[in-house]
Design a protein around this motif. Structure first.
Motif, PDB file in Angstrom:
ATOM      1  N   THR A  18      -7.310  -3.161  -9.692  1.00 59.59           N
ATOM      2  CA  THR A  18      -5.889  -3.470  -9.540  1.00 59.59           C
ATOM      3  C   THR A  18      -5.336  -2.835  -8.278  1.00 59.59           C
ATOM      4  OG1 THR A  18      -5.622  -3.583 -11.938  1.00 59.59           O
ATOM      5  CG2 THR A  18      -3.624  -3.301 -10.624  1.00 59.59           C
ATOM      6  N   VAL A  22      -3.809  -4.852  -5.086  1.00 57.54           N
ATOM      7  CA  VAL A  22      -2.426  -4.631  -4.636  1.00 57.54           C
ATOM      8  C   VAL A  22      -2.410  -4.189  -3.181  1.00 57.54           C
ATOM      9  CG1 VAL A  22      -0.360  -3.214  -4.972  1.00 57.54           C
ATOM     10  CG2 VAL A  22      -1.579  -4.129  -6.951  1.00 57.54           C
ATOM     11  N   LEU A  56       5.891  -6.310  -4.355  1.00 59.55           N
ATOM     12  CA  LEU A  56       4.468  -6.439  -4.701  1.00 59.55           C
ATOM     13  C   LEU A  56       3.831  -5.083  -4.985  1.00 59.55           C
ATOM     14  CD1 LEU A  56       3.308  -9.138  -2.114  1.00 59.55           C
ATOM     15  CD2 LEU A  56       3.457  -9.405  -4.602  1.00 59.55           C
ATOM     16  N   LYS A  59       3.173  -3.485  -8.568  1.00 61.24           N
ATOM     17  CA  LYS A  59       2.025  -3.783  -9.427  1.00 61.24           C
ATOM     18  C   LYS A  59       0.999  -2.652  -9.422  1.00 61.24           C
ATOM     19  CE  LYS A  59       2.318  -8.812  -8.999  1.00 61.24           C
ATOM     20  NZ  LYS A  59       1.583 -10.058  -8.623  1.00 61.24           N
ATOM     21  N   SER A  60       1.129  -1.743  -8.467  1.00 63.87           N
ATOM     22  CA  SER A  60       0.215  -0.613  -8.418  1.00 63.87           C
ATOM     23  C   SER A  60       0.550   0.371  -9.534  1.00 63.87           C
ATOM     24  CB  SER A  60       0.314   0.091  -7.067  1.00 63.87           C
ATOM     25  OG  SER A  60      -0.433   1.292  -7.071  1.00 63.87           O
ATOM     26  N   THR A  66       4.851   2.739  -3.903  1.00 66.14           N
ATOM     27  CA  THR A  66       6.020   1.963  -3.482  1.00 66.14           C
ATOM     28  C   THR A  66       6.780   2.683  -2.374  1.00 66.14           C
ATOM     29  OG1 THR A  66       6.235   0.952  -5.677  1.00 66.14           O
ATOM     30  CG2 THR A  66       8.192   0.941  -4.272  1.00 66.14           C
ATOM     31  N   ARG A 116      11.747   0.788 -13.028  1.00 64.11           N
ATOM     32  CA  ARG A 116      10.374   0.985 -13.528  1.00 64.11           C
ATOM     33  C   ARG A 116      10.300   2.212 -14.422  1.00 64.11           C
ATOM     34  NH1 ARG A 116       4.929   1.285  -9.745  1.00 64.11           N
ATOM     35  NH2 ARG A 116       3.460   1.765 -11.406  1.00 64.11           N
TER      36      ARG A 116
END
Length: 233
Positions: A18, A22, A56, A59-60, A66, A116
């Motif tokens: 993943t 990413v 995007l 998604k990490s 981020t 988040r």
């Protein structure tokens, strides 16, 4: 059953895949936005599309990624300024557009991280509620099994005591027990002991309906009726 080490390897492998996915996606989109910025004259807010890269990056599994992406995008906004074709737009508008793009990038990054964290907190609270419910269910199940076990013990000992009345009556009448009654008493004691041993050495718990519509433990479920001793004498 899968080995814990195998499960952990699969989890870590999935997380690694993943992360790589990413990283590659964010890098590709960021380079695409930078190329478009190089082809766009100064004065156009070409840095705003970097917001897609920030989104995007969510998604990490690493939340700090981020912030790293936001910092890199900020740097690329400056690189895009240096590489973009000149235009007739006043420089203050060019700087204003670039600053606006940077502001949008960081506002998006901060707000999405706050959201988040809230989602993660809600998820943790949900897991705690589920765990609490499971613990309550386990305690209720243990209590139910304990009650069923105690009813079964009471049934076994109650049957033993009821049969003792027969021998008590014979002793009171004859002042002794006949050899046949002695054998029956020995069989009764052995049978009661055997039933208690079976109850204490069970590998699994099976319930059965007893007298009075109560639930007890089926400690003889694996024993053939032909091998058991009658409970009545």
């Amino acid at each position: 059953m899968a080995h814990p080490d195998f499960i952990n390897e699969n989890i870590f492998g999935t997380i690694h895949e993943t992360r790589v996915s990413v990283y590659l996606t964010c890098g590709f989109v960021a380079m695409a936005v930078l190329l478009v910025d190089f082809m766009t004259p100064l004065g156009v807010a070409s840095g705003v599309p970097y917001v897609a890269v920030v989104l995007l990056s969510l998604k990490s599994p690493e939340k700090h990624f981020t912030l790293l992406v936001a910092s890199i995008c900020t740097f690329l906004v400056g690189v895009g300024y240096l590489g973009s074709p000149p235009s007739d737009i006043p420089m203050y508008q060019v700087f204003a557009n670039r600053l606006m793009a940077i502001l949008v990038i960081w506002v998006t990054a901060i707000l999405t991280l706050i959201q988040r964290n809230k989602v993660l907190e809600l998820h943790q609270e949900r897991l705690k509620r589920i765990q609490s419910i499971k613990e309550v269910e386990i305690r209720e199940e243990k209590l139910r099994v304990l009650k069923a076990t105690m009813r079964t013990v009471q049934d076994i000992t109650g049957n033993f005591l009821n049969n003792l009345h027969y021998f008590k009556f014979e002793i009171e009448t004859n002042k002794t027990l006949s050899p046949e009654s002695v054998k029956k008493l020995d069989a009764l004691i052995q049978d009661t002991s055997l039933r208690i041993d079976k109850l204490g050495n069970m590998d699994e718990v099976r319930e059965k309906r007893m007298a009075g519509d109560m639930m007890g433990i089926d400690y003889e479920h694996s024993v053939k009726d032909a091998d058991t001793i009658s409970r009545k004498y």
